[in-house]
Design a protein around this motif. Sequence first.
Motif, PDB file in Angstrom:
ATOM      1  N   GLY A 211       0.811  -1.210   0.000  1.00 29.54           N
ATOM      2  CA  GLY A 211       0.000   0.000   0.000  1.00 29.54           C
ATOM      3  C   GLY A 211       0.845   1.260   0.000  1.00 29.54           C
ATOM      4  O   GLY A 211       0.504   2.248  -0.668  1.00 29.54           O
ATOM      5  N   THR A 212       1.948   1.233   0.738  1.00 26.56           N
ATOM      6  CA  THR A 212       2.861   2.383   0.759  1.00 26.56           C
ATOM      7  C   THR A 212       3.492   2.600  -0.604  1.00 26.56           C
ATOM      8  O   THR A 212       3.569   3.734  -1.104  1.00 26.56           O
ATOM      9  N   VAL A 213       3.940   1.500  -1.236  1.00 22.58           N
ATOM     10  CA  VAL A 213       4.541   1.601  -2.569  1.00 22.58           C
ATOM     11  C   VAL A 213       3.524   2.142  -3.574  1.00 22.58           C
ATOM     12  O   VAL A 213       3.838   3.027  -4.390  1.00 22.58           O
TER      13      VAL A 213
ATOM     14  N   GLU B  52      -4.182   2.950 -10.250  1.00 28.42           N
ATOM     15  CA  GLU B  52      -5.627   3.170 -10.227  1.00 28.42           C
ATOM     16  C   GLU B  52      -6.383   1.898 -10.624  1.00 28.42           C
ATOM     17  O   GLU B  52      -7.403   1.559 -10.021  1.00 28.42           O
ATOM     18  N   ALA B  53      -5.876   1.200 -11.639  1.00 32.37           N
ATOM     19  CA  ALA B  53      -6.509  -0.046 -12.072  1.00 32.37           C
ATOM     20  C   ALA B  53      -6.412  -1.116 -10.981  1.00 32.37           C
ATOM     21  O   ALA B  53      -7.384  -1.839 -10.716  1.00 32.37           O
ATOM     22  N   PHE B  54      -5.239  -1.212 -10.334  1.00 31.67           N
ATOM     23  CA  PHE B  54      -5.042  -2.181  -9.252  1.00 31.67           C
ATOM     24  C   PHE B  54      -6.008  -1.910  -8.106  1.00 31.67           C
ATOM     25  O   PHE B  54      -6.673  -2.826  -7.590  1.00 31.67           O
ATOM     26  N   VAL B  55      -6.101  -0.660  -7.706  1.00 32.44           N
ATOM     27  CA  VAL B  55      -6.972  -0.283  -6.588  1.00 32.44           C
ATOM     28  C   VAL B  55      -8.426  -0.531  -6.941  1.00 32.44           C
ATOM     29  O   VAL B  55      -9.196  -1.077  -6.132  1.00 32.44           O
TER      30      VAL B  55
ATOM     31  N   HIS C   7      -9.252  -4.385  -6.818  1.00 36.78           N
ATOM     32  CA  HIS C   7      -9.317  -4.998  -5.502  1.00 36.78           C
ATOM     33  C   HIS C   7     -10.399  -4.408  -4.604  1.00 36.78           C
ATOM     34  O   HIS C   7     -10.851  -5.064  -3.665  1.00 36.78           O
ATOM     35  N   GLN C   8     -10.831  -3.188  -4.879  1.00 39.24           N
ATOM     36  CA  GLN C   8     -11.895  -2.601  -4.081  1.00 39.24           C
ATOM     37  C   GLN C   8     -13.286  -3.012  -4.560  1.00 39.24           C
ATOM     38  O   GLN C   8     -14.252  -2.855  -3.808  1.00 39.24           O
ATOM     39  N   ASN C   9     -13.387  -3.532  -5.768  1.00 40.85           N
ATOM     40  CA  ASN C   9     -14.699  -3.814  -6.335  1.00 40.85           C
ATOM     41  C   ASN C   9     -14.983  -5.294  -6.562  1.00 40.85           C
ATOM     42  O   ASN C   9     -16.075  -5.646  -7.007  1.00 40.85           O
ATOM     43  N   ILE C  10     -14.019  -6.145  -6.270  1.00 44.81           N
ATOM     44  CA  ILE C  10     -14.224  -7.589  -6.340  1.00 44.81           C
ATOM     45  C   ILE C  10     -14.366  -8.123  -4.926  1.00 44.81           C
ATOM     46  O   ILE C  10     -13.542  -7.809  -4.062  1.00 44.81           O
TER      47      ILE C  10
ATOM     48  N   SER D 193      -4.270  -3.898   0.574  1.00 39.57           N
ATOM     49  CA  SER D 193      -3.265  -2.920   0.160  1.00 39.57           C
ATOM     50  C   SER D 193      -3.908  -1.808  -0.656  1.00 39.57           C
ATOM     51  O   SER D 193      -3.444  -0.663  -0.633  1.00 39.57           O
ATOM     52  N   ALA D 194      -4.979  -2.143  -1.382  1.00 41.55           N
ATOM     53  CA  ALA D 194      -5.695  -1.113  -2.143  1.00 41.55           C
ATOM     54  C   ALA D 194      -6.330  -0.093  -1.205  1.00 41.55           C
ATOM     55  O   ALA D 194      -6.281   1.118  -1.454  1.00 41.55           O
TER      56      ALA D 194
END
Length: 232
Positions: free
Chosen positions: A41-43, A60-63, A66-69, A113-114
């Motif tokens: 998350g820091t990285v 942005e795509a990674f976050v 992981h926030q929507n699945i 991490s997201a």
Amino acid sequence: MLHYLEFGAVFAGPFASLLLSAALTTFKLTVASWLLATGLGTVLAVLRASGITPLRKAVEAFVSYHQNIPLLAQIFLWYFGVPTLLPDAVQSWVNAHDGEVIYASIAIGLCMSAFFSEDIRSGLRSVPHGQYEASRSLGLSFFATMRFVTFPLAFRSALPSFVNHTVMMFKDTSLAMAIGAAEMTYVVRQIENETFRTFEAYAVATAFYLAVSLGLMGLGAMVANRIQIKAR
């Protein structure tokens, strides 16, 4: 017929050691997931703040993913899907070293991490831009500015939501029971099936999760009190 509470049945025989082992597994899941989530998350937050467009879009795509699945779907993907892509030797090694805990820790850590990166990002945005400009004008590099100036200030602002997501992550370790990880919820369900003491078994699990969650929130409040900037 009136049902009398018998909590002793939940702790009788081998059940006490099973509960202790389950608590240790839950803590192992929490610590491993937290370390992964905090580091990554820091990285992610630093990469997003770097201003490099391809990196920012990738984060942005990674976050968003992981926030929507649903986390449970992510755990299933890692436990049932990812091993099919690994060499047999790697699969065998993971299975021999408590694979359920390993895959669950990775799935939970990546997902959280997201959220942690967004907490840190919000903290970074709360730091006055003048602090950044002053540090760069003194000759500090971007990463040195982040490490010594921006992050310490951002952490103070991000701490409340960071603690909340840590508590949420601890509670979400219960989802690992779906792939057979012997954490608290999984073991309590086994004990309930063997003793038929439904209320007592799940009351023990409830008390465990409540105590640890309150402890984490109390620890977070103590840290916040120690690092807050005192008014003079």
